[in-house]
Design a protein around this motif. Structure first.
Motif, PDB file in Angstrom:
ATOM      1  N   PHE A   1      19.494  -6.364 -27.665  1.00  0.00           N
ATOM      2  CA  PHE A   1      18.117  -5.474 -26.198  1.00  0.00           C
ATOM      3  C   PHE A   1      19.064  -5.933 -25.041  1.00  0.00           C
ATOM      4  CE2 PHE A   1      15.066  -7.574 -24.015  1.00  0.00           C
ATOM      5  CZ  PHE A   1      14.045  -6.393 -24.200  1.00  0.00           C
ATOM      6  N   ASN A   2      19.801  -6.781 -24.454  1.00  0.00           N
ATOM      7  CA  ASN A   2      20.033  -7.097 -22.999  1.00  0.00           C
ATOM      8  C   ASN A   2      20.440  -5.596 -22.323  1.00  0.00           C
ATOM      9  OD1 ASN A   2      18.546  -9.153 -21.974  1.00  0.00           O
ATOM     10  ND2 ASN A   2      19.333 -10.549 -23.725  1.00  0.00           N
ATOM     11  N   PHE A   3      21.813  -5.631 -23.686  1.00  0.00           N
ATOM     12  CA  PHE A   3      22.668  -4.617 -22.797  1.00  0.00           C
ATOM     13  C   PHE A   3      22.392  -3.598 -22.867  1.00  0.00           C
ATOM     14  CE2 PHE A   3      26.462  -7.142 -25.312  1.00  0.00           C
ATOM     15  CZ  PHE A   3      27.114  -7.064 -24.000  1.00  0.00           C
ATOM     16  N   ASN A   4      21.435  -3.531 -23.674  1.00  0.00           N
ATOM     17  CA  ASN A   4      20.761  -2.122 -23.736  1.00  0.00           C
ATOM     18  C   ASN A   4      19.814  -1.284 -22.310  1.00  0.00           C
ATOM     19  OD1 ASN A   4      19.560   0.854 -25.170  1.00  0.00           O
ATOM     20  ND2 ASN A   4      17.389  -0.199 -24.692  1.00  0.00           N
ATOM     21  N   LEU A   5      18.801  -2.959 -22.498  1.00  0.00           N
ATOM     22  CA  LEU A   5      18.046  -2.275 -20.991  1.00  0.00           C
ATOM     23  C   LEU A   5      19.014  -3.257 -19.735  1.00  0.00           C
ATOM     24  CD1 LEU A   5      15.026  -4.103 -20.613  1.00  0.00           C
ATOM     25  CD2 LEU A   5      16.268  -6.192 -20.558  1.00  0.00           C
ATOM     26  N   ARG A   6      19.679  -3.810 -19.174  1.00  0.00           N
ATOM     27  CA  ARG A   6      20.121  -4.227 -18.451  1.00  0.00           C
ATOM     28  C   ARG A   6      22.096  -2.761 -17.485  1.00  0.00           C
ATOM     29  NH1 ARG A   6      17.521  -9.250 -17.295  1.00  0.00           N
ATOM     30  NH2 ARG A   6      17.090  -9.985 -19.315  1.00  0.00           N
TER      31      ARG A   6
ATOM     32  N   SER B   1      15.357 -12.843 -23.153  1.00  0.00           N
ATOM     33  CA  SER B   1      13.967 -11.914 -23.903  1.00  0.00           C
ATOM     34  C   SER B   1      12.708 -10.899 -22.717  1.00  0.00           C
ATOM     35  CB  SER B   1      12.776 -12.556 -24.153  1.00  0.00           C
ATOM     36  OG  SER B   1      12.903 -13.882 -25.244  1.00  0.00           O
ATOM     37  N   ASN B   2      13.822 -11.260 -21.562  1.00  0.00           N
ATOM     38  CA  ASN B   2      13.626  -9.971 -20.186  1.00  0.00           C
ATOM     39  C   ASN B   2      12.278 -10.860 -20.031  1.00  0.00           C
ATOM     40  OD1 ASN B   2      13.786  -8.162 -18.469  1.00  0.00           O
ATOM     41  ND2 ASN B   2      12.343  -6.747 -19.196  1.00  0.00           N
ATOM     42  N   ASP B   3      12.275 -12.479 -19.748  1.00  0.00           N
ATOM     43  CA  ASP B   3      11.014 -13.337 -19.220  1.00  0.00           C
ATOM     44  C   ASP B   3       9.702 -12.703 -19.455  1.00  0.00           C
ATOM     45  OD1 ASP B   3      12.806 -14.644 -17.714  1.00  0.00           O
ATOM     46  OD2 ASP B   3      12.813 -12.904 -16.028  1.00  0.00           O
ATOM     47  N   SER B   4      10.066 -12.557 -20.518  1.00  0.00           N
ATOM     48  CA  SER B   4       8.332 -12.114 -21.466  1.00  0.00           C
ATOM     49  C   SER B   4       7.484 -13.601 -22.010  1.00  0.00           C
ATOM     50  CB  SER B   4       8.933 -11.110 -22.643  1.00  0.00           C
ATOM     51  OG  SER B   4       8.029 -12.027 -23.935  1.00  0.00           O
ATOM     52  N   ALA B   5       6.104 -12.741 -21.713  1.00  0.00           N
ATOM     53  CA  ALA B   5       5.589 -14.246 -21.995  1.00  0.00           C
ATOM     54  C   ALA B   5       5.884 -14.978 -23.153  1.00  0.00           C
ATOM     55  CB  ALA B   5       4.152 -14.519 -21.599  1.00  0.00           C
ATOM     56  N   SER B   6       5.678 -13.724 -24.359  1.00  0.00           N
ATOM     57  CA  SER B   6       5.532 -14.436 -25.656  1.00  0.00           C
ATOM     58  C   SER B   6       6.924 -14.817 -25.837  1.00  0.00           C
ATOM     59  CB  SER B   6       4.613 -13.309 -26.278  1.00  0.00           C
ATOM     60  OG  SER B   6       5.272 -11.932 -26.404  1.00  0.00           O
ATOM     61  N   GLY B   7       7.470 -14.201 -25.553  1.00  0.00           N
ATOM     62  CA  GLY B   7       9.160 -14.395 -26.186  1.00  0.00           C
ATOM     63  C   GLY B   7       9.692 -13.258 -27.432  1.00  0.00           C
ATOM     64  N   VAL B   8       8.465 -12.600 -27.732  1.00  0.00           N
ATOM     65  CA  VAL B   8       8.572 -11.582 -28.553  1.00  0.00           C
ATOM     66  C   VAL B   8       8.477 -10.317 -27.748  1.00  0.00           C
ATOM     67  CG1 VAL B   8       7.412 -10.529 -31.039  1.00  0.00           C
ATOM     68  CG2 VAL B   8       6.975 -13.184 -30.141  1.00  0.00           C
ATOM     69  N   ILE B   9       9.816  -9.572 -27.552  1.00  0.00           N
ATOM     70  CA  ILE B   9       9.226  -8.335 -27.071  1.00  0.00           C
ATOM     71  C   ILE B   9      10.184  -7.247 -28.058  1.00  0.00           C
ATOM     72  CG2 ILE B   9      10.940  -8.743 -24.723  1.00  0.00           C
ATOM     73  CD1 ILE B   9      13.128  -9.235 -25.998  1.00  0.00           C
TER      74      ILE B   9
ATOM     75  N   PHE C   1      16.165  -3.993 -34.923  1.00  0.00           N
ATOM     76  CA  PHE C   1      15.923  -2.740 -34.148  1.00  0.00           C
ATOM     77  C   PHE C   1      15.183  -1.613 -35.465  1.00  0.00           C
ATOM     78  CE2 PHE C   1      17.900  -2.640 -30.375  1.00  0.00           C
ATOM     79  CZ  PHE C   1      18.034  -4.019 -29.351  1.00  0.00           C
ATOM     80  N   ALA C   2      15.766  -2.006 -36.558  1.00  0.00           N
ATOM     81  CA  ALA C   2      15.443  -1.210 -37.370  1.00  0.00           C
ATOM     82  C   ALA C   2      14.342  -0.926 -38.815  1.00  0.00           C
ATOM     83  CB  ALA C   2      16.751  -0.730 -38.531  1.00  0.00           C
ATOM     84  N   TYR C   3      13.671  -2.996 -38.708  1.00  0.00           N
ATOM     85  CA  TYR C   3      13.246  -3.370 -39.658  1.00  0.00           C
ATOM     86  C   TYR C   3      11.742  -3.990 -38.754  1.00  0.00           C
ATOM     87  CZ  TYR C   3      11.057  -6.702 -43.085  1.00  0.00           C
ATOM     88  OH  TYR C   3      10.720  -7.522 -43.374  1.00  0.00           O
ATOM     89  N   LEU C   4      11.727  -4.543 -38.328  1.00  0.00           N
ATOM     90  CA  LEU C   4      10.758  -5.672 -37.644  1.00  0.00           C
ATOM     91  C   LEU C   4      10.255  -4.766 -36.216  1.00  0.00           C
ATOM     92  CD1 LEU C   4      12.022  -9.435 -37.129  1.00  0.00           C
ATOM     93  CD2 LEU C   4      10.049  -8.458 -39.264  1.00  0.00           C
ATOM     94  N   ARG C   5      11.221  -4.408 -35.754  1.00  0.00           N
ATOM     95  CA  ARG C   5      11.041  -3.393 -34.681  1.00  0.00           C
ATOM     96  C   ARG C   5      10.212  -4.466 -33.304  1.00  0.00           C
ATOM     97  NH1 ARG C   5      12.847   0.022 -33.308  1.00  0.00           N
ATOM     98  NH2 ARG C   5      11.186   1.436 -32.411  1.00  0.00           N
ATOM     99  N   THR C   6      10.536  -5.775 -33.224  1.00  0.00           N
ATOM    100  CA  THR C   6      10.510  -7.116 -32.176  1.00  0.00           C
ATOM    101  C   THR C   6      11.731  -7.789 -32.327  1.00  0.00           C
ATOM    102  OG1 THR C   6       9.285  -8.194 -33.966  1.00  0.00           O
ATOM    103  CG2 THR C   6       8.124  -6.895 -32.971  1.00  0.00           C
ATOM    104  N   VAL C   7      11.932  -8.139 -31.208  1.00  0.00           N
ATOM    105  CA  VAL C   7      12.822  -9.495 -31.241  1.00  0.00           C
ATOM    106  C   VAL C   7      12.522 -10.603 -30.971  1.00  0.00           C
ATOM    107  CG1 VAL C   7      15.578  -9.843 -30.307  1.00  0.00           C
ATOM    108  CG2 VAL C   7      14.411  -7.039 -30.369  1.00  0.00           C
ATOM    109  N   GLU C   8      12.721 -11.364 -31.452  1.00  0.00           N
ATOM    110  CA  GLU C   8      12.536 -12.582 -31.895  1.00  0.00           C
ATOM    111  C   GLU C   8      13.300 -13.887 -31.900  1.00  0.00           C
ATOM    112  OE1 GLU C   8       8.969 -13.660 -33.107  1.00  0.00           O
ATOM    113  OE2 GLU C   8       8.661 -12.404 -34.050  1.00  0.00           O
ATOM    114  N   PRO C   9      13.060 -14.995 -31.139  1.00  0.00           N
ATOM    115  CA  PRO C   9      14.154 -16.138 -31.674  1.00  0.00           C
ATOM    116  C   PRO C   9      13.463 -16.666 -33.263  1.00  0.00           C
ATOM    117  CG  PRO C   9      13.801 -16.530 -29.416  1.00  0.00           C
ATOM    118  CD  PRO C   9      13.037 -15.722 -30.291  1.00  0.00           C
ATOM    119  N   ALA C  10      12.269 -16.309 -33.288  1.00  0.00           N
ATOM    120  CA  ALA C  10      12.615 -17.944 -34.685  1.00  0.00           C
ATOM    121  C   ALA C  10      12.587 -16.729 -35.913  1.00  0.00           C
ATOM    122  CB  ALA C  10      10.471 -17.189 -34.156  1.00  0.00           C
ATOM    123  N   GLY C  11      12.386 -15.473 -35.839  1.00  0.00           N
ATOM    124  CA  GLY C  11      12.771 -14.803 -37.693  1.00  0.00           C
ATOM    125  C   GLY C  11      14.124 -15.914 -37.617  1.00  0.00           C
ATOM    126  N   PHE C  12      15.146 -16.408 -36.575  1.00  0.00           N
ATOM    127  CA  PHE C  12      16.343 -16.085 -37.169  1.00  0.00           C
ATOM    128  C   PHE C  12      16.831 -18.139 -37.505  1.00  0.00           C
ATOM    129  CE2 PHE C  12      16.853 -11.566 -34.782  1.00  0.00           C
ATOM    130  CZ  PHE C  12      16.938 -11.019 -35.510  1.00  0.00           C
TER     131      PHE C  12
END
Ligand SMILES: Nc1ncnc2c1ncn2[C@@H]1O[C@H](COP(=O)(O)OP(=O)(O)OP(=O)(O)O)[C@@H](O)[C@H]1O
Ligand SMILES: [Mg+2]
Lengths: 346, 301
Positions: A83-88, A146-154, A240-251
């Protein structure tokens, strides 16, 4: 006598590569033609991501014999790094981000693999827990990840390769399938090489391995790095392919255990094992919930389902460890041989 | 005494550090022994002492193996025979004394480099890789020769391909030599005990070592299997000029096979001579041989 028994299965199974080609043909051509979006979203996408994670862990645990309870952490590193490589990183193609994410996970895996040079078995397993807790803590604590997202879900970025976007459930399925196929092929090559033999040598007898000149420390660290690389890419697919979101909770730790169970149930030290195990882990809760609500109706709510799932899964693992320590793969091979010899007799 | 490998949990130092330490605290080389002066000594133990807590496993052992000989080590249970081989192969680090190999003295032999120093060994308790088939077990015996990286091995071209083919061919030749070709595809762990012992010999031999350390290679075998194994050991020496250090309890086998016999008792070397002389040595008879008339002339095998 031994010639007869060893010749038998050969007569009745195709060469391995034909089986693989057939499977790929089905996966690429047949399934997309007949599958529903439910099949892709709820079954095949998590199946592919978890299979890959299982494949990665199997290198470490199944082949090299180093127990790890930190798989989900390496998945998380992969997902967040991609996510971060792609973003930054301006202009970096998605595939580049994914490869770099794999290297990021490999680096973290290497660091947390260092204790394996001194610790074995249970003690090592406990020390890999540190990876699990540390990574989850770091990802939650530092919102930069998480790119400073408020919910931590991106939201995960679109899956585009060379201008082509893999859209929709089927598109993402193709993307995941391709990544998994390529990595599986590479892993297959690796485990059948001298390095693969070194992994098993270290697992089966470290002293003997050292004495014949296997570079034990290097090989252990390599197992950690390669394994984490693959698990990291699995994390990318998961997010990226299954959940379409990135968040720590699932891991979380649950996921780490899930992947360990996939490897144990599927079959340690077998590339096919991860796929067998992942299929069971993904399909089993769905079957259980259908069966439960069919038999018990409304009493079988999500709480009961969750509990039943854990109990049955726990029982399954114990059964496997006792009755079929080589996992579903061994069971499958035996059934196939039985059928084969039954066919021969008629 | 320092164990190179912690049995469980932590080891005192990673072996590379131990290697480093081992290079540091070498005792000054002793230039006293007449036997040390002989050029054909490929292996020598000088004043080696090793103890485990209160148990003295080896006490001030001097021992020389000459090029191309079969040197048998005998002695009652717990005499220190396996400890001796473990010292030579660097699994144990002696409290005092050193091991001379290839013109160098080692306070602890670097296990990791053992294969490259031309030494291979087998273990008293089977130490095969159970999850690999027989051919792969034997091929693994060439692990120290691998130069290609794992990436090259995945790609499978060039250097790694040559290495793999070469290793396979050599492993197959050794399987052939030891009459194991028919079980090449079997998982090592599924073979009968006697064959597993032979596979271990194959894994050691494939490296074409200068020195072969065999810790009870014939233990638990039938008389026929022992004879066969003795034949293989002799053939290995004759074929490759390998120096063999052999631990064996069967006196008949020892007398028939070895050029020289060293006798250990309670960690001390009480005799070191030709088989004929050993059988006449009163101390050996008292300590170990006892009265074994049927084996007196070494015809037991
Ligand atoms: N790793 C170890 N830890 C503690 N004690 C040991 C260890 N290895 C050997 N010993 C002790 O050292 C002594 C010599 O053991 P060693 O195994 O060398 O005997 P051996 O001559 O090979 O006997 P055997 O014929 O039974 O194989 C024994 O008293 C043994 O208990
Ligand atoms: Mg012994």
């Amino acid at each position: 006598m031994s010639t007869i028994t060893s010749a038998m299965p050969v007569n009745f199974t195709f060469p391995r590569w034909i089986t693989s080609v057939l499977l790929l043909a089905v996966a690429y051509l047949v399934i997309p033609a007949i599958g529903t979006s439910y099949l892709f979203e709820a079954i095949l996408l998590p199946f592919l991501a978890l299979s890959l994670a299982g494949l990665g862990l199997n290198i470490l645990t199944g082949y090299a014999g180093q127990v790890s309870l930190g798989s989900a952490a390496f998945m998380a590193v992969g997902a967040f790094a991609a996510f971060n490589f792609n973003l930054r990183v301006e202009g970096l193609p998605l595939v580049g981000s994914i490869v770099l994410a794999g290297f990021a996970a490999a680096t973290i895996g290497l660091v947390f693999g260092l204790p394996s040079l001194r610790l074995k078995g249970f003690y090592l397993a406990v020390s890999t827990l540190a990876a699990q807790f540390f990574v989850q803590w770091a990802l939650t604590k530092f919102s930069w990840f998480s790119n400073d997202s408020a919910s931590g879900v991106i939201d995960a970025p679109a899956l585009s390769v060379a201008g082509f976007v893999f859209e929709g459930a089927v598109g993402r399925y193709y993307f995941a399938l391709t990544v998994v196929s390529v990595l599986t092929f590479l892993v297959h090559r690796l485990v059948n090489s001298q390095t693969g033999r070194n992994f098993i040598a270290i697992r089966d007898n470290e002293t003997a391995a050292r004495i014949i000149g296997v570079p034990v420390l290097k090989t252990k660290l390599l197992a950690f790095a390669v394994s984490s690389f693959i698990v990291g890419v699995a994390g990318v697919l998961w997010a990226f392919a299954y959940l379409r979101t990135v968040e720590p909770a699932g891991f979380n730790l649950d996921r780490s255990f899930q992947i360990l169970f996939i490897v144990i149930i599927g079959g340690l030290a077998s590339t096919r094992g991860a796929f067998f195990g992942a299929a069971l882990i993904v399909v089993f809760p769905l079957v259980l919930s259908r069966l439960g609500s069919f038999l018990l109706g409304d009493i079988f709510d999500s709480g009961v389902l969750d509990m039943t799932q854990r109990i049955v899964l726990g029982a399954l693992i114990i059964l496997f460890l006792i009755l079929e320590p080589d996992g579903l793969v061994a069971l499958w091979d035996r059934i196939r041989r039985r059928i084969g010899s039954a066919l021969r007799r008629t | 005494m320092t164990l190179a490998f912690g049995a469980l949990g932590s080891a005192p130092f990673p072996p590379d550090i131990q290697e480093h330490l081992a290079g540091r605290d070498l005792p000054p080389p002793r230039e006293d022994g007449i036997r040390d002066a002989t050029n054909d000594a490929v292996l020598a133990l000088v004043g080696v002492t090793l103890s485990f807590g209160g148990v003295v496993a080896l006490q001030d052992i001097d021992l020389v193996a000459r090029r191309g000989e079969i040197l048998a080590i005998i002695g009652p249970n717990g005499a220190g025979k396996s400890s001796l081989i473990n010292v030579i192969s660097g699994v144990y680090r002696p409290d005092r004394g050193h091991v001379r190999l290839a013109g160098r003295a080692y306070a602890q032999v670097p296990t990791q480099k053992l294969a490259r120093l031309g030494i291979a060994r087998t273990f008293q308790n089977l130490a095969l890789f159970k999850g690999l088939n027989v051919l792969d077990n034997v091929t693994a015996g060439l692990a120290h020769k691998t130069r290609s990286s794992f990436v090259e091995q995945i790609v499978g071209l060039g250097r790694s391909r040559t290495e793999e083919i070469e290793a396979r061919n050599r492993a197959e030749r050794v399987l052939d030599f030891l009459h194991l070709s028919h079980v090449g595809e079997r998982l090592a762990g599924t073979l009968p005990y006697g064959l597993q012992k032979r596979v271990e010999l194959a894994r050691a031999l494939v490296a074409e070592p200068d020195i072969l350390l065999l810790d009870e290679p014939m233990a638990g075998m039938t008389a026929t299997e022992k004879n066969e194994m003795a034949g293989f050991v002799r053939a290995s020496r004759d074929e490759f000029g390998t120096t063999v250090v052999l631990i064996e309890h069967d006196i008949g086998v020892v007398m028939g096979l070895s050029d020289r016999v060293a006798v250990l008792d309670y960690g001390r070397k009480i005799a070191d001579d030709t088989p004929d002389e050993i059988q006449r040595d009163q101390r050996v008879i008292d300590a170990y041989l006892g009265v074994t008339p049927e084996n007196e002339d070494g015809e037991g095998i």
